[in-house]
Design an enzyme around this catalytic site. Sequence first.
Site, PDB file in Angstrom:
ATOM      1  N   LYS A   1       0.861  -1.187   0.000  1.00  0.00           N
ATOM      2  CA  LYS A   1       0.000   0.000   0.000  1.00  0.00           C
ATOM      3  C   LYS A   1       0.891   1.229   0.000  1.00  0.00           C
ATOM      4  CE  LYS A   1      -3.969   1.859   0.262  1.00  0.00           C
ATOM      5  NZ  LYS A   1      -5.102   1.507  -0.579  1.00  0.00           N
TER       6      LYS A   1
ATOM      7  N   GLY B   1     -22.697   3.267  -5.525  1.00  0.00           N
ATOM      8  CA  GLY B   1     -21.529   3.626  -6.328  1.00  0.00           C
ATOM      9  C   GLY B   1     -21.102   2.433  -7.159  1.00  0.00           C
ATOM     10  N   ASN B   2     -19.829   2.378  -7.455  1.00  0.00           N
ATOM     11  CA  ASN B   2     -19.330   1.330  -8.342  1.00  0.00           C
ATOM     12  C   ASN B   2     -19.691  -0.069  -7.844  1.00  0.00           C
ATOM     13  OD1 ASN B   2     -16.541  -0.531  -8.665  1.00  0.00           O
ATOM     14  ND2 ASN B   2     -17.474   0.225 -10.528  1.00  0.00           N
TER      15      ASN B   2
END
Length: 443
Positions: free
Chosen positions: A122, A236-237
């Site tokens: 990350k 949303g997505n």
Amino acid sequence: MRRNDLANKNEEDGMMGDKTYNPYEHAQAQFDRVAEIIGLEGATRELLRQPMREYHFLIPVKMDNGSTQVFRGFRVQHNDARGPAKGGIRFHPHETADTVRALAMWMTWKCAVVDIPLGGGKGGIVCDPRNLSDNEQERLCRGWVRQVARNVGPNLDVPAPDVMTTSRHMLWMLDEYEAIHGGRFPGFITGKPVGMGGSLGRTEATGYGVVYTLREALKEKGINIAATTASIQGFGNVAQYAARLYSELGGKAIAVSCWDHVDRKPYTFRKKDGINVDELCGITDMYGGIDKSKAQDLRYEVLEGGAWLEQAADILMPAALENQITIANVEKISPQVRILAEGANGPTAPDADEVIKKRGIFVIPDFLANAGGVTCSYFEQVQSNSNYFWEKDEVLEKLDSKMTAAFKAVSELARQSSLYMRDAAYVISINRVAQAARMRGWV
Ligand code: NAD
């Protein structure tokens, strides 16, 4: 940002809203609990409960006004025993080393549970891109890559977009990496635009993945999907594609919810006969916000934001944010609910999770349910490395088989060992990573 960019933006989200909440402590507590269950030995436990490598650096950027601003950047590689680290790069003004550490750790478990040969990583930059010009953002992206160009790469660590980073940032980063290393290395980064190394199917991947696991859960329970109803948080997505595939398979989604940017609060949109996904998408903005008055015209009931959780439905799908099912609202879940399919990362607070466990609600835990996104990013990397791109059907077929196999392995273990689904998923992931570390002779 375009819709596709938003879809690509995160393989995992952040826990940045609540300043008292430390996601790294949460991630380590989850790990410690399961390490205890499986009796993980000392050195392995020590190795896996913290990142193997961290890069913290400063990025000086020439601003448009001639001044220089110094930004703080990170890349954390939690574990790469199973393959190159994989995980997004986030731009956020409240980015912290602990947030990056936690997210890198969760990526390790996510990649392991779907059995893709990648580890967890990350990255981030403490910045607010909304206050930076395009040129400044480009210089920032290139500056980030210059600091870690020798520590990341197709065989080392493969970044991706995350919160507030998009396919355009990924291309600038790729370009800088290629300039430094002298060649074309499209497998260095994922989340690239389709046509520039991106994969078809990535937009659908996370939401579809949630429903592939849900479909398998229903099959195991002998429940006909066409006889079920679902209530979804978010539109949303992830939520849109989950709602779409669930409806195509015959399920009836009766409610979705979203954040209203004007009223600055969430609403739930309910149609007891079943929502029409296309119709709702037609009145939804690129941030997943539904137009309230148009929804009313289409005869949706507009209810308060928390109502999605209280619906008498068979399935709940939180697909918006972290920390949404808490000890304060968990008792409002209807007795009809049989399955909780976690599309979002960390939607269920640990104390609420205990209540859900006691009630016997079947949970498809976040890092299993929403692993479709990173699985498709892995496919993007494979396609980029071989410079050969698959048709969308092929991508989705491969995604389905990965998600289905992962779900079956977790649910079988949960059944055989009488484990809670979340614990079973952790047991599989931690064992896989521990085994890789042992086989390499690290521990
Ligand atoms: P998105 O930004 O496209 O959509 C978020 C949706 O949640 C929007 O409809 C928004 O209005 C709604 N929302 C925000 N606050 C809300 C609230 N308080 N109540 C109700 N609705 C609210 O985000 P997304 O990509 O769909 O991601 C959703 C979740 O899934 C996040 O936790 C994310 O980290 C996780 N996730 C996403 C992906 C991916 O590929 N997109 C992959 C893995 C995990």
